[in-house]
Each structure stands twice: as C-alpha cells, then as structure tokens.
Design an enzyme around this catalytic site. Sequence first.
Site, PDB file in Angstrom:
ATOM      1  CB  CYS A 158      -0.965  -0.002   1.185  1.00  2.72           C
ATOM      2  SG  CYS A 158      -0.148   0.118   2.789  1.00  2.72           S
ATOM      3  CB  THR A 159       0.178   4.876   0.116  1.00  2.00           C
ATOM      4  OG1 THR A 159      -1.040   4.647  -0.571  1.00  2.00           O
ATOM      5  CG2 THR A 159       0.841   6.145  -0.374  1.00  2.00           C
TER       6      THR A 159
END
Length: 296
Positions: A180-181
Amino acid sequence: MKETGHTIILFYKYTDITDPVRSKNEQRLLCEQLNLTGRVIVAKEGINATLEGTTENTEKYLKVFLADPRFANTHIKRSVGTGQSFPKLSVKARKEIVSLHLENDINPSEVTGTHLKPAELKKWYEEGKEFYVIDMRNDYEFNVGRFKDSVLMPVQNFRDIPSALAHIAHLKDKTVVPVCTGGVRCEKASGLLVREGFKDVYQLDGGIVTYMEQFPASEFEGSLYVFDKRILMHFDPADKHTVIGICEKCQEKSERYVNCKNPRCNKHFLCCENCSESDGRSFCSTECRDKILTLI
Ligand SMILES: [Zn+2]
Ligand SMILES: [Zn+2]
C-alpha cells in the site's frame, strides 16, 4: 530533495496509546504551534499522520514526536512540499487508525506479515523468484500506478478487503507481498492474510513510497496516488516516466482525476481533458448525467 522550504512528512506507528483523546489534544497543540497542516489520526492502536510545514517546523515537530518513547523508531517518510498541500489541519481521535470493519480487529503487534525491505523485493524481482504482489489500495489508486504483474484487489475502499479475499484464495500457498502507499494498511491486511491461513505472507516495509524513492523508474510503473493536493507523486525523471493511467471515457493515456459532477455519486476517476466539459469536469456515466437532468 529539491528545496522548496516546505516538507511533507508521512508516518504511522502501531503502539499502545492508553488515552487517545489526550494524545490528540497534545498533537493538535504541537501542530498548531508549528503551523503544520494535514491529517493526524490517533487511536488506542497507534498514530497515522501526514503533515506539511516549513522544513524547519516539520523537523521541530519530529524532534518532539520521536522523543516520546512510544513513537521512537517510527519510520518517517519525507518529501518536498508545496506549502499548500493541505487546506487545513485535522487532528482526530478514532477507534482505529485504519479500519477493516472486522468484528475481531487485527492487532499488527500480534499478527502481521514479515517486513520485506524494498531492496529485498528488488532482489526477488531480479532473481525471478515466484511471488505475488497484492495491491491493497483502492481501485482509483492503482489505476494510475502499480507494481508490474501485481494482483489488484477489486475494492473501492480498504474496509472491503475482508469480503474480497476469494479473489486471492488461489494464492494461499504462495509467497505473497501485500503493498500500500506507506505501509499502514498492509500491517493489518497482511495480518488478516496470516489469520486466514495464507502460508508465506510478507509486507513491503515503508510501502510503495519508500520503494519508489529507492528504485525510481523501476518495477513500480506510473505514479503514486497520494491523499493531498499533489494527488500524484513520482520520483522518476520526466523523460523516463511511464503513464499507465487510462481515461475511462476514451481509453487514451491520462493521469487526470476528476470527481463525477453528480454530487450524489462523486466518483473519483481518470478522465482526460478532451473528454471533460468546458468547466473541466465530467459525469462518470450517462446514468449520472441523466439523473442530474431529471433533477433540473
Ligand atoms: Zn478521454
Ligand atoms: Zn457518477
């Protein structure tokens, strides 16, 4: 980093916070004193934040923050700011810092995937090891950038991940690397996979942003979606930048996001300038346009 005088800091830490409301108040006071803008969420399970300020002030903030033994060793991601990445400061105490809406929530201090450094993942790619990167972000985020050959979860919101696990059930015995980010969502998502019986679960340490920073123009293709006014980040030089985003209307390459003009829908999607109306905006579908027309 190119000097603008402003820095954006992104970080999270899962740790026991016994009194989130008190921590929230302390955070607000500190951020206000230093004129920082952005978002801070505090919960019993930890803290998650993105903040912007003058570089001098973000460093002052970090000096105080990291001196707190609960937050020592927090991995801080810094990037160049604009001075106006966030409209304001929002500091909230919540039940969780990220939510999967589970009855039995995942505590990453007890169950989570093995942290995999970006350099190790890079090596896996180069060695041709068999593994599967699972993108735990929302569809509009990976539409504009993602690891090549990654498995995309069919979700518009992180809380839908638990109900979408059938999509990756065939990978239970494989090596999987949720991404994820910045990593905060994968602490829980990878824990969920372990709990669901996945055999060999990792998670990308520091998230996509750390990988891109260390290996620009590499296995992560396109741009990184971020939740502030920048909208997109990429670290590769302009002449090496690949656009993988596609306008939902004409299928031409585009990295331009709009929100559906129907306020009830408000869908966030990629739409090129040519396919937008004179005000630069667009409806996501004919249904959305027709609904608006009947309202008028
Ligand atoms: Zn278009
Ligand atoms: Zn719409």
